[in-house]
Motif scaffolding. Structure first.
Motif, mmCIF file in Angstrom:
data_model
loop_
_atom_site.group_PDB
_atom_site.id
_atom_site.type_symbol
_atom_site.label_atom_id
_atom_site.label_comp_id
_atom_site.label_asym_id
_atom_site.label_seq_id
_atom_site.Cartn_x
_atom_site.Cartn_y
_atom_site.Cartn_z
ATOM 1 N N ALA A 1 0.836 -1.212 0.000
ATOM 2 C CA ALA A 1 0.000 0.000 0.000
ATOM 3 C C ALA A 1 0.865 1.254 0.000
ATOM 4 N N ARG A 2 1.934 1.236 0.792
ATOM 5 C CA ARG A 2 2.833 2.393 0.865
ATOM 6 C C ARG A 2 3.487 2.637 -0.495
ATOM 7 N N GLN A 3 3.962 1.570 -1.132
ATOM 8 C CA GLN A 3 4.605 1.734 -2.427
ATOM 9 C C GLN A 3 3.618 2.168 -3.498
ATOM 10 N N ALA A 4 2.378 1.698 -3.404
ATOM 11 C CA ALA A 4 1.354 2.144 -4.358
ATOM 12 C C ALA A 4 1.098 3.642 -4.202
ATOM 13 N N LEU A 5 1.092 4.119 -2.958
ATOM 14 C CA LEU A 5 0.913 5.548 -2.727
ATOM 15 C C LEU A 5 2.103 6.339 -3.271
ATOM 16 N N ASP B 1 12.146 1.665 -0.405
ATOM 17 C CA ASP B 1 10.976 1.643 -1.290
ATOM 18 C C ASP B 1 11.326 2.195 -2.668
ATOM 19 N N LEU B 2 12.007 3.336 -2.695
ATOM 20 C CA LEU B 2 12.377 3.942 -3.977
ATOM 21 C C LEU B 2 13.290 3.021 -4.775
ATOM 22 N N ALA C 1 12.957 3.696 -8.774
ATOM 23 C CA ALA C 1 12.781 5.125 -9.029
ATOM 24 C C ALA C 1 14.089 5.725 -9.521
ATOM 25 N N ILE C 2 13.959 6.659 -10.419
ATOM 26 C CA ILE C 2 15.122 7.365 -10.961
ATOM 27 C C ILE C 2 14.892 8.856 -10.801
ATOM 28 N N LYS C 3 15.963 9.601 -10.868
ATOM 29 C CA LYS C 3 15.843 11.064 -10.858
ATOM 30 C C LYS C 3 16.091 11.553 -12.273
ATOM 31 N N VAL C 4 15.181 12.401 -12.727
ATOM 32 C CA VAL C 4 15.280 12.993 -14.061
ATOM 33 C C VAL C 4 15.067 14.494 -13.935
ATOM 34 N N ARG C 5 15.488 15.221 -14.939
ATOM 35 C CA ARG C 5 15.240 16.664 -14.958
ATOM 36 C C ARG C 5 13.890 16.928 -15.609
#
Length: 161
Positions: free
Chosen positions: A12-16, A51-52, A57-61
């Motif tokens: 649930a946390r990751q879905a949020l 979680d990230l 998850a990635i960081k993009v501009r």
């Protein structure tokens, strides 16, 4: 009237998190923690970081040049896995010294200091049946889905070396 309780499971946390990152430009873990808190979920920085990582998850501009978190789609993950596979093909001949099966696990040996780079390559290549890797200085433990799959992965990695 009381509000409905918020599910606090990992799923649930990751879905949020996925929902927040799809809707908002979030540039830091602190900012994301605040948005999660607004959604009724309190999380530590370490858990959020995990979680990230699990969500890849990635960081993009963004258009304004600000770095923000984003969850890549399946096509991007496949492309990244292909690139990681090419890196693995380059690293195995240089750093894989031996590979032994122990049930559904593999024990890989590398020169001192090289285990982490090979383990990262295996993880990023998203090899079917690899559940995860643990790396020390010169040893990697690869957990696989079955003893048969462990032997197949062992043969594959040794063929690359």
């Amino acid at each position: 009237m009381a509000s409905a309780p918020v599910p606090t499971s990992r799923t649930a946390r990751q879905a949020l998190i996925v929902s927040i990152l799809a809707d908002k430009s979030v540039g830091s873990q602190g900012e994301l923690r605040g948005l999660l808190r607004e959604g009724g979920i309190s999380v530590t920085q370490a858990t959020l970081s995990r979680d990230l990582d699990e969500l890849k998850a990635i960081k993009v501009r963004n258009r304004s040049g600000r770095q923000i978190y984003r969850i890549p789609d399946e096509a991007e993950l496949y492309k990244a896995a292909q690139g990681a596979r090419a890196q693995l093909e380059r690293w195995c001949p240089e750093v894989l010294v031996s590979a032994q099966c122990a049930g559904s696990q593999l024990v890989l040996r590398t020169p001192p200091g090289a285990a982490n780079i090979l383990a990262v390559g295996i993880d990023r290549a998203m090899i079917d049946g690899v559940l995860g890797c643990l790396a020390g200085d010169d040893t990697i433990l690869v957990i696989t889905s079955s003893p048969e799959r462990a032997e197949e992965i062992r043969a594959e990695l040794l063929s690359l070396a």
